[in-house]
Design a protein around this motif. Structure first.
Motif, mmCIF file in Angstrom:
data_model
loop_
_atom_site.group_PDB
_atom_site.id
_atom_site.type_symbol
_atom_site.label_atom_id
_atom_site.label_comp_id
_atom_site.label_asym_id
_atom_site.label_seq_id
_atom_site.Cartn_x
_atom_site.Cartn_y
_atom_site.Cartn_z
ATOM 1 N N THR A 107 32.669 43.075 37.784
ATOM 2 C CA THR A 107 34.339 43.587 37.163
ATOM 3 C C THR A 107 33.911 44.791 35.882
ATOM 4 N N VAL A 108 33.786 46.048 36.102
ATOM 5 C CA VAL A 108 33.817 47.019 35.000
ATOM 6 C C VAL A 108 34.455 47.813 34.883
ATOM 7 N N VAL A 109 35.277 47.300 33.505
ATOM 8 C CA VAL A 109 36.494 47.970 32.960
ATOM 9 C C VAL A 109 36.159 49.622 31.814
ATOM 10 N N ASP A 110 37.234 49.616 31.394
ATOM 11 C CA ASP A 110 37.018 51.095 30.302
ATOM 12 C C ASP A 110 37.052 50.356 29.378
ATOM 13 N N ALA A 111 37.226 51.526 28.493
ATOM 14 C CA ALA A 111 38.227 50.712 26.470
ATOM 15 C C ALA A 111 39.758 50.425 26.871
ATOM 16 N N ASP A 112 39.966 51.011 27.853
ATOM 17 C CA ASP A 112 41.641 50.836 28.488
ATOM 18 C C ASP A 112 41.877 49.639 29.232
#
Length: 856
Positions: A107-112
């Motif tokens: 799973t890849v998530v951003d800063a938020d």
């Protein structure tokens, strides 16, 4: 009459009634467009994936034999050692070889903390950047990753989520979380159907995705000049010993295509099935159109017969008109189908599955299939009216227009319809008495087809009684106008029956699926209340990663957390039968969280040392009893002899047929790196602390947006939403058939207004106002629509109730009729009738009274 004269007569009649023909042509057009649109859409998707797989596959690929296309259940991809790469590089015919790392369990998530993955089911793929990737991608910004803190993303993902150079991404893998900043953006040379792709340098990919350095998930091999892929495959295979799989570029592409193809076939055949329903409804529209046109031209046909036309020529004249209608509707339908496919592609792109119109694929078979279907169905539908036209005698020219009713044919039709309906009803009853769902499904299918055809055939007989009942309830309040509307609907029961039948088919399917869907939700909810003792159910995308599992176990206000893993094994029964089975390896508290009845033994004993349980159906099939020993070979692990300590009842919805063992037993026979991820987890709150536990559990896994903590209310709502979404999609597809049915009502009313032109003129002359005339036609339309709705909803509820009896054999034993939906559809049918009558009523109201009276 010569063939040339027949053609001229057909053309004259066709264009004389072009407005009526246009409505029928729209039915053909819609049905053909749906078929062609489906074929173009799925062919385009095939082309898109074919190009992608061809571009991403190396000349020869070497991968671990145990690797699966859906990924590893341990969360870590299967891998091979770097020593294998060294041996491959030395094989004959190898131009170059490089190790690649790839994992879809990330799973890849951003800063938020927003998930960068696709929402349409396409995977998130993480790996190392290799020379082979240059076949399908170009680096359009920045550079390839060079260290542990750098990452490159594909341009589609960057655009969709507004990512830019320097943004930080966090990757969640089975081995842990790690962060990296975007240093490059790569663009696909071919269409990317929606996957999110991130690249790291090789050392980082090995360490963070596989969990070990010096390992690869596959080796990409390029052939030297003049060496074929098959020869290269043989040479590479000869250089390696061990559990490896060798595939040429074509074999890799074919394997990938097969995985996607299974999903595509489901979409393709489902959509074609709905197109078939639309065609079926269109048949009634076409039959009605030509029946009424033939009835209106009785005197004209009689004159043709009087001056020498044969039955065959009259018959041929009507069929030529049908052929013209079929060709006209089908040609436009093929073009509309291509437009529909483009529209579907745009919708899919908006939903996250990117499909480029550059790949639009129109195979020569698509327009051929569309034209053949449209023409054959139209001519087939017109055959009965054409045959009836051929039977018109020369004496009909001396009588008033209108074909006398064939009483004998009506009686035969009614008898056939009653026999079919009775036979179908018996088949449905037999289905409800079946001991097994597979046996009952056959009877259900026979019953649905027989009752549907039976209702269609017996429709004219039913029209008299049903229309009178509806009229008594609805139309009498409108006085003389209501009575005239009732008589108009009853004037030609065959026409009313056929028009109602067109609407009946679509609504019967809507009612059936509504009953099945509501019963499934009600059954699952009931079973949840009865069987699930846990307060919370935790699920994750592709399983729960270890860090999430550990965080959940440490959450406060929780009395226990249950881990559930699904372990692949090969079982050997005492009788020597071998079965591939997935065992449920769980902590013993699972017996409290999911209550299961036993037919023998105690379930708690199944969680003892070297013990297990089996389902009642498996036990009966293999003649097993408590105390018997099963030989269990754990995949990629050791073999154990486990004693059957309990036999669970399979009269359930959840975990039907499941075999349980203690998680400790699985750990004893499987290496730690071969243990699957938790498929799901359960949790029980401390007494009186449910709200605090709920918040604590959610907070513990807040860093992974793919993990969902649900209490029982949430879980019930999820079940309802999932089935609701599926039903809404099906209703959307069924809308095509209902649109065609509405066109049928419009056509019937329009032609009946033309048929009654003189009568309408006389009524207007003796004082009927335009407003009253329009109301009469609208009420007639409403009655016809409600007649079709009543038959369809009644039939559909019968089908649905029968289907639920079969579902009860699988544990879904609650029958629930969704009365709000049924009543809403019935009331909606009245509005459909009002809408369908707008244009015919408007045209009738505009008639010149004197001209109408003078009409022959």
């Amino acid at each position: 009459m010569s063939a040339n004269t027949v053609m001229k007569t057909s053309l004259r009649n066709f264009f004389a009634h072009k407005g009526r023909m246009a409505l029928s042509a729209v039915a053909v057009l819609l049905s053909v467009a749906f078929v062609c649109g489906t074929l173009v859409f799925t062919d385009t998707m095939d082309t898109t994936f074919d190009k992608l797989f061809a571009a991403t596959s190396s000349d020869v690929t070497v991968s671990p034999k145990a690797a699966r296309s859906e990924g590893s259940d341990t969360g870590r991809p299967e891998s091979l050692p770097a020593s294998a790469l060294a041996r491959v590089e030395r094989a004959d015919g190898v131009k170059s070889a490089e190790g690649a790392v790839s994992s879809m369990n990330v799973t890849v998530v951003d800063a938020d903390n927003k998930n960068m993955g696709s929402e349409n089911g396409a995977p998130t793929i993480a790996g190392n950047w290799t020379h082979n990737d240059l076949r399908s991608m170009d680096i359009t910004s920045g550079h390839a990753p060079r260290g542990p803190t750098e990452v490159m993303v594909d341009s589609d993902t960057a655009k969709k989520h507004h990512l830019k150079m320097g943004d930080e991404l966090r990757t969640i893998a089975a081995t842990g979380d790690f962060r990296a900043k975007i240093v490059g953006i790569a663009s696909f040379k071919v269409t990317n159907p929606g996957a999110a792709v991130v690249y790291f340098d090789t050392a980082t990919a090995q360490r963070e995705l596989i969990g070990r350095s010096g390992r690869f998930t596959q080796i990409n091999v390029a052939a030297a000049t003049g060496v074929s892929d098959s020869a290269l495959k043989r040479n590479v295979a000869a250089s390696l010993d061990g559990p490896y799989k060798f595939q040429t570029q074509k074999e890799t592409a074919d394997a990938n295509r097969k995985d996607v193809g299974e999903f595509m076939n489901v979409i393709k055949y489902a959509m074609l099935g709905f197109a078939g329903i639309a065609f079926l409804v269109g048949i009634f529209l076409i039959i009605n159109t030509f029946s009424m046109l033939v009835a209106q031209r009785t005197r004209e046909i009689g004159l043709m017969r009087a001056i020498g036309s044969s039955r065959k020529q009259v018959n041929r004249s009507v069929l030529v008109e049908a052929l013209l209608l079929g060709v006209f509707g089908s040609v436009i339908g093929v073009g509309a189908g291509v437009g529909l496919a483009v529209g579907l592609m745009k919708m899919m792109s908006a939903a996250g599955m990117d499909l480029s119109t550059d790949d639009l694929t129109v195979r020569w078979t698509t327009p051929v299939v569309g034209l053949l279907l449209g023409i054959v169905v139209t001519v087939f539908a017109a055959y009965v009216p054409a045959r009836r036209a051929g039977k018109v005698s020369p004496m009909a020219a001396l009588r008033d227009a209108g074909t006398p009713a064939d009483v004998k044919a009506g009686l035969v039709r009614a008898l056939i319809g009653l026999v079919l309906t009775g036979g179908g009803g018996f088949a449905l009853y037999t289905a409800t008495q079946a001991a097994e769902a597979s046996e009952g499904s056959l009877w259900l299918g026979v019953g649905i087809v027989a009752t549907l055809i039976g209702f269609v055939v017996v429709g004219p007989l039913l029209a008299g009684g049903v229309v009178r009942v509806i009229s008594a309830v609805l139309l009498r309040m409108f006085g003389s106008v209501g009575r005239m509307a009732e008589r108009n609907a009853l004037r030609n029961p065959r026409r009313t029956g056929a028009t109602g039948a067109a609407l009946m088919i679509g609504l019967a399917l809507v009612a059936c699926l509504s009953v099945v869907g509501s019963s499934m939700v009600a059954s699952a909810t009931s079973e949840l209340d009865k069987s699930v003792g846990a307060d919370f159910i935790i699920e994750g995308q592709n399983g729960l990663k270890p860090q999430a599992a550990e965080a959940l176990k440490k959450a406060p206000y929780v009395s226990h957390v249950t881990e559930v893993k699904y372990v692949r094994t090969k079982l050997t029964t005492p009788g020597g039968t071998k079965e591939d089975e997935e065992l449920v390896a769980a902590t013993p508290t699972y017996a409290q969280d999911l209550r299961r009845e036993t037919t023998a033994g105690e379930l708690s004993a199944a969680y003892g040392k070297n013990a297990m349980s089996v389902g009642s159906e498996f036990a009966e099939k293999n003649h097993l009893k408590v105390g018997d020993t099963m030989n269990v070979a754990f995949e990629r692990g050791r073999t154990a002899d486990l004693k059957i300590a309990a036999i669970t009842s399979d009269d359930t919805t959840f975990d039907k047929g499941a075999m349980y063992i203690n998680l400790t037993t699985a750990k004893q026979y499987l290496p730690a790196d071969r243990l699957p991820l938790n498929g799901m987890m359960f949790a029980k709150a401390d007494a009186g602390k449910a709200d605090q536990a709920y918040k604590a559990l959610k907070s513990s896994v807040a860093s992974d947006p793919t993990v969902h903590v649900k209490d029982q209310t949430d879980y019930k709502q999820t079940l309802k939403d999932q089935i609701g979404q599926l039903l809404n999609m099906i209703y959307g597809l069924l809308a095509l058939a209902i649109i065609v049915a509405v066109l049928g009502v419009v056509n019937t009313l329009a032609l009946s207004v033309v048929e009654r032109t003189r009568e309408i003129g006389l009524m207007r002359a003796i004082g009927l106002s335009r407003r009253q005339l329009r109301r009469m036609i609208r009420l007639e339309s409403v009655v016809i629509a409600l007649f079709g709705a009543l038959l369809g909803l009644g039939l559909g509820m019968g089908w649905g109730a029968t289907a639920q009896k079969l579902l009860a054999l699988e544990g879904l034993d609650v029958l629930e009729i969704p009365w709000p939906t049924i009543i809403g559809v019935f009331i909606g049918s009245a509005f459909v009738g009002l809408f369908a009558a707008l244009i015919p009523a408007f045209r009738a109201g505009r008639m010149n009274v004197l001209n109408a009276i003078a009409t022959e």
